[in-house]
Enzyme design. Structure first.
Site, PDB file in Angstrom:
ATOM      1  N   ALA A   1      47.186  46.324  42.889  1.00 38.84           N
ATOM      2  CA  ALA A   1      47.755  47.499  42.218  1.00 38.84           C
ATOM      3  C   ALA A   1      46.807  48.036  41.156  1.00 38.84           C
ATOM      4  O   ALA A   1      46.639  49.258  41.003  1.00 38.84           O
ATOM      5  CB  ALA A   1      49.098  47.144  41.599  1.00 38.84           C
TER       6      ALA A   1
ATOM      7  N   LYS B   1      43.572  47.780  41.159  1.00 39.80           N
ATOM      8  CA  LYS B   1      42.420  48.395  41.828  1.00 39.80           C
ATOM      9  C   LYS B   1      42.810  49.717  42.490  1.00 39.80           C
ATOM     10  O   LYS B   1      41.996  50.648  42.551  1.00 39.80           O
ATOM     11  CB  LYS B   1      41.834  47.428  42.850  1.00 39.80           C
ATOM     12  CG  LYS B   1      41.241  46.164  42.237  1.00 39.80           C
ATOM     13  CD  LYS B   1      40.111  46.471  41.262  1.00 39.80           C
ATOM     14  CE  LYS B   1      39.404  45.211  40.806  1.00 39.80           C
ATOM     15  NZ  LYS B   1      38.267  45.475  39.902  1.00 39.80           N
TER      16      LYS B   1
ATOM     17  N   TYR C   1      46.644  42.419  41.223  1.00 39.82           N
ATOM     18  CA  TYR C   1      45.222  42.734  41.335  1.00 39.82           C
ATOM     19  C   TYR C   1      45.029  43.988  42.185  1.00 39.82           C
ATOM     20  O   TYR C   1      44.315  44.921  41.794  1.00 39.82           O
ATOM     21  CB  TYR C   1      44.492  41.547  41.954  1.00 39.82           C
ATOM     22  CG  TYR C   1      43.022  41.778  42.197  1.00 39.82           C
ATOM     23  CD1 TYR C   1      42.108  41.745  41.144  1.00 39.82           C
ATOM     24  CD2 TYR C   1      42.539  42.013  43.484  1.00 39.82           C
ATOM     25  CE1 TYR C   1      40.756  41.945  41.368  1.00 39.82           C
ATOM     26  CE2 TYR C   1      41.190  42.216  43.712  1.00 39.82           C
ATOM     27  CZ  TYR C   1      40.296  42.179  42.663  1.00 39.82           C
ATOM     28  OH  TYR C   1      38.956  42.382  42.890  1.00 39.82           O
TER      29      TYR C   1
ATOM     30  N   GLY D   1      30.416  43.507  33.135  1.00 38.77           N
ATOM     31  CA  GLY D   1      30.468  42.382  34.057  1.00 38.77           C
ATOM     32  C   GLY D   1      29.097  42.109  34.652  1.00 38.77           C
ATOM     33  O   GLY D   1      28.964  41.688  35.805  1.00 38.77           O
TER      34      GLY D   1
ATOM     35  N   SER E   1      38.409  47.302  44.989  1.00 37.99           N
ATOM     36  CA  SER E   1      38.613  46.254  45.994  1.00 37.99           C
ATOM     37  C   SER E   1      39.332  46.862  47.179  1.00 37.99           C
ATOM     38  O   SER E   1      40.116  47.807  47.032  1.00 37.99           O
ATOM     39  CB  SER E   1      39.455  45.114  45.416  1.00 37.99           C
ATOM     40  OG  SER E   1      39.900  44.236  46.444  1.00 37.99           O
TER      41      SER E   1
END
Length: 250
Positions: free
Chosen positions: A165, A167, A163, A14, A150
């Site tokens: 879960a 992270k 999302y 990323g 996060s």
């Protein structure tokens, strides 16, 4: 394979935009040679050219879709072939889809889990021998994995169930990796920030001003700080909340 002697080497997924790009830039400024991976070829090419021009470091660009197992394997192999060393693995690739639990779509669920959890687990597993050998050769510093998680993996946020879960699972994975590997010099840290001012949070700007968000530099600074620690220091999770009256806030 190039012999880098004592020069440190990092791999950033990323790495073509947002937090990942800033981390790659800061690492290049510290003299790291780099592999930078992202999904879009144009983005990879641009960041590779920029880092080479600005810092004069060696940079390998790899176009890879983290939702595809074969791309994850190809990325690991390309890095090892080019550098033969890995001091720092930054798991920066991620994605989130804002939808309530009642409207969760299986395809969206699968994609978030694939990018946010499956790919990091597979990439670490495939690069672990290289991390171990680097740590063995440099016992004072060891080798590190840093995962961009996060704050939603620590405290739930409405609309971000899947999302968050994914992270939370990534945070747990980092803890387990350190339990299994830190005695040999390989440790992992999950960095769990609240909302950061990037293109991923652009959709929030009608209700959250950019000045109220964290900056990419905030997160990159934390990652850089980890590279300055000895192998004896294991940092499981770094949680960074935004300023305001609520402590656990995305």
């Amino acid at each position: 394979m190039v012999d880098h002697g004592s020069g440190r080497v990092a791999l950033v997924t990323g790495g073509s935009r947002g937090i990942g790009a800033e981390i790659a830039r800061r690492l290049a400024g510290e003299g790291f040679a780099l592999t930078v991976a992202a999904r879009q070829e144009a983005g990879v090419t641009a960041v590779v050219e920029q880092l080479r021009a600005e810092f004069g470091v060696e940079v390998l660009g790899v176009v890879a879709n983290m939702a595809k197992d074969e791309d994850v394997a190809r990325l690991a192999a390309a890095h090892e072939e080019r550098f033969g060393r890995l001091d720092l693995l930054v798991l920066g690739a991620g994605m989130g889809i804002d939808e309530p639990v009642a409207a969760v779509r299986p395809k969206a669920y699968d994609l978030q889990l694939a990018v946010n959890l499956r790919a990091p687990v597979l990439l670490v597993s495939q690069l672990l021998p290289l991390l171990r050998s680097t740590a063995k050769a440099n016992p004072a510093a060891g080798a590190r994995v840093v995962a961009l998680a996060s704050i939603t993996g620590v405290a739930g946020e409405a609309g971000l169930a899947v999302y968050g879960a994914s992270k939370a699972a990534l945070i747990s994975f980092c803890e387990t990796l350190s339990l299994e590997e830190s005695a040999g010099g390989v440790s992992a840290t999950a960095v769990a920030p609240g909302y950061v001012d990037t293109d991923m949070t652009e959709h929030l700007r009608d209700r959250l001003d950019r000045s109220a968000m964290l900056t990419v530099d905030d997160v990159a600074e934390l990652v850089l700080s980890l590279t300055r620690l000895s192998a004896a220091a294991v940092v499981p999770t770094m949680v960074v909340t935004r300023a305001g009256p609520q402590m656990w806030r995305a």
